[in-house]
Design a protein around this motif. Structure first.
Motif, PDB file in Angstrom:
ATOM      1  N   TYR A  49      17.518 -10.990   7.126  1.00 36.66           N
ATOM      2  CA  TYR A  49      16.079 -10.808   7.335  1.00 36.66           C
ATOM      3  C   TYR A  49      15.741 -10.510   8.802  1.00 36.66           C
ATOM      4  CZ  TYR A  49      15.758 -12.766   2.633  1.00 36.66           C
ATOM      5  OH  TYR A  49      15.900 -12.998   1.291  1.00 36.66           O
ATOM      6  N   SER A  50      16.744 -10.600   9.667  1.00 39.43           N
ATOM      7  CA  SER A  50      16.499 -10.357  11.095  1.00 39.43           C
ATOM      8  C   SER A  50      16.213  -8.887  11.395  1.00 39.43           C
ATOM      9  CB  SER A  50      17.690 -10.846  11.925  1.00 39.43           C
ATOM     10  OG  SER A  50      18.831 -10.080  11.600  1.00 39.43           O
ATOM     11  N   CYS A  51      16.317  -8.032  10.387  1.00 34.25           N
ATOM     12  CA  CYS A  51      16.006  -6.614  10.557  1.00 34.25           C
ATOM     13  C   CYS A  51      14.492  -6.395  10.702  1.00 34.25           C
ATOM     14  CB  CYS A  51      16.513  -5.816   9.360  1.00 34.25           C
ATOM     15  SG  CYS A  51      15.734  -6.345   7.803  1.00 34.25           S
ATOM     16  N   ASP A  97      16.786   0.470   5.445  1.00 34.94           N
ATOM     17  CA  ASP A  97      16.625   1.706   6.222  1.00 34.94           C
ATOM     18  C   ASP A  97      15.470   2.546   5.681  1.00 34.94           C
ATOM     19  OD1 ASP A  97      18.721   1.006   7.856  1.00 34.94           O
ATOM     20  OD2 ASP A  97      20.192   2.257   6.825  1.00 34.94           O
ATOM     21  N   ILE A  98      15.403   2.663   4.362  1.00 33.34           N
ATOM     22  CA  ILE A  98      14.334   3.452   3.732  1.00 33.34           C
ATOM     23  C   ILE A  98      12.978   2.825   4.038  1.00 33.34           C
ATOM     24  CG2 ILE A  98      13.327   4.144   1.502  1.00 33.34           C
ATOM     25  CD1 ILE A  98      16.293   4.301   0.459  1.00 33.34           C
ATOM     26  N   LEU A  99      12.864   1.522   3.847  1.00 29.57           N
ATOM     27  CA  LEU A  99      11.597   0.834   4.090  1.00 29.57           C
ATOM     28  C   LEU A  99      11.191   0.891   5.559  1.00 29.57           C
ATOM     29  CD1 LEU A  99      12.138  -2.229   1.734  1.00 29.57           C
ATOM     30  CD2 LEU A  99      10.450  -0.400   1.429  1.00 29.57           C
ATOM     31  N   ARG A 100      12.165   0.712   6.455  1.00 27.98           N
ATOM     32  CA  ARG A 100      11.881   0.750   7.892  1.00 27.98           C
ATOM     33  C   ARG A 100      11.252   2.090   8.283  1.00 27.98           C
ATOM     34  NH1 ARG A 100      12.526  -1.932  11.722  1.00 27.98           N
ATOM     35  NH2 ARG A 100      14.135  -3.383  11.152  1.00 27.98           N
ATOM     36  N   ASN A 101      11.671   3.155   7.624  1.00 28.02           N
ATOM     37  CA  ASN A 101      11.124   4.484   7.934  1.00 28.02           C
ATOM     38  C   ASN A 101       9.722   4.699   7.388  1.00 28.02           C
ATOM     39  OD1 ASN A 101      13.310   5.432   9.424  1.00 28.02           O
ATOM     40  ND2 ASN A 101      14.441   5.904   7.559  1.00 28.02           N
ATOM     41  N   ASN A 152       5.157   3.633  12.330  1.00 33.58           N
ATOM     42  CA  ASN A 152       5.414   5.056  12.146  1.00 33.58           C
ATOM     43  C   ASN A 152       4.234   5.736  11.459  1.00 33.58           C
ATOM     44  OD1 ASN A 152       5.447   4.937   9.340  1.00 33.58           O
ATOM     45  ND2 ASN A 152       7.461   4.009   9.428  1.00 33.58           N
ATOM     46  N   ASN A 153       4.424   6.989  11.119  1.00 34.17           N
ATOM     47  CA  ASN A 153       3.310   7.773  10.587  1.00 34.17           C
ATOM     48  C   ASN A 153       2.872   7.403   9.172  1.00 34.17           C
ATOM     49  OD1 ASN A 153       5.543   8.771   9.309  1.00 34.17           O
ATOM     50  ND2 ASN A 153       5.214  10.889   9.857  1.00 34.17           N
TER      51      ASN A 153
END
Length: 176
Positions: free
Chosen positions: A143-145, A92-96, A2-3
């Motif tokens: 951890y599969s995320c 979710d926060i980290l993934r973004n 992402n950005n």
């Protein structure tokens, strides 16, 4: 990616997140943050002291505050504590903010790595190896995320870093 372009290292304790993150940050010329070290700096206590004095719940809330703080950073490498994945909000926060790379290892390798300096509150009581097995089972699937998983059991730091760099190269081609 992402950005924000961050690289987030997740995985169980003793898999090499901090050491790999530090080396990767100097190779890629990116800032490095270790959530556990950042929490210790902010609270003025070691993780062990936080667990002893306030318990795991308080520590997990400190983790969440730190994730929210680090989510504003760009172009950095973030090594998370092993239990960061216990709260899906954190993930979710980290993934973004970037790409999630999971480092894992076989239980006996983890045991060998953490027994040298056992400052891990969740392993303090009882048999360390059994505690590792139990925690790995409890966290199975969490951890599969991640976008990419590397088993660090039989790899040295250069091999781990090269594998991450190859993955990132593939990512930028896919998105560029």
């Amino acid at each position: 990616m992402n950005n924000k372009g961050n690289i987030i290292l997740i995985g169980f304790m003793g898999t090499g997140k901090t050491a790999v993150g530090r080396r990767l940050s100097s190779i890629l010329n990116m800032d490095f943050f270790d959530t556990d070290q950042e929490i210790e700096t902010v609270t003025g206590m070691t993780i062990e002291q936080i667990f002893k004095k306030h318990g795991e719940t308080r520590f997990r809330s400190e983790e969440n505050l730190m994730v929210n703080k680090l989510a504003n950073k760009t172009n950095c490498i973030i090594a998370t504590g092993g239990g960061m994945v216990l709260d899906p909000v954190n993930i979710d926060i980290l993934r973004n903010t970037g790409v999630l790379i999971c480092l894992n290892a076989r239980p006996e390798v983890i045991h060998d790595r953490v027994k040298r300096r056992n400052n891990r509150p969740l392993l303090k009581k009882g048999d360390t190896y059994q505690n590792i097995i139990t925690l790995l089972k409890e966290r199975e699937g969490l951890y599969s995320c991640s976008d990419y998983i590397i088993d660090t059991s039989d790899l040295n730091f250069d091999e781990i870093i090269n594998e991450i760099l190859e993955f990132l190269k593939g990512q930028s081609k896919a998105h560029g």
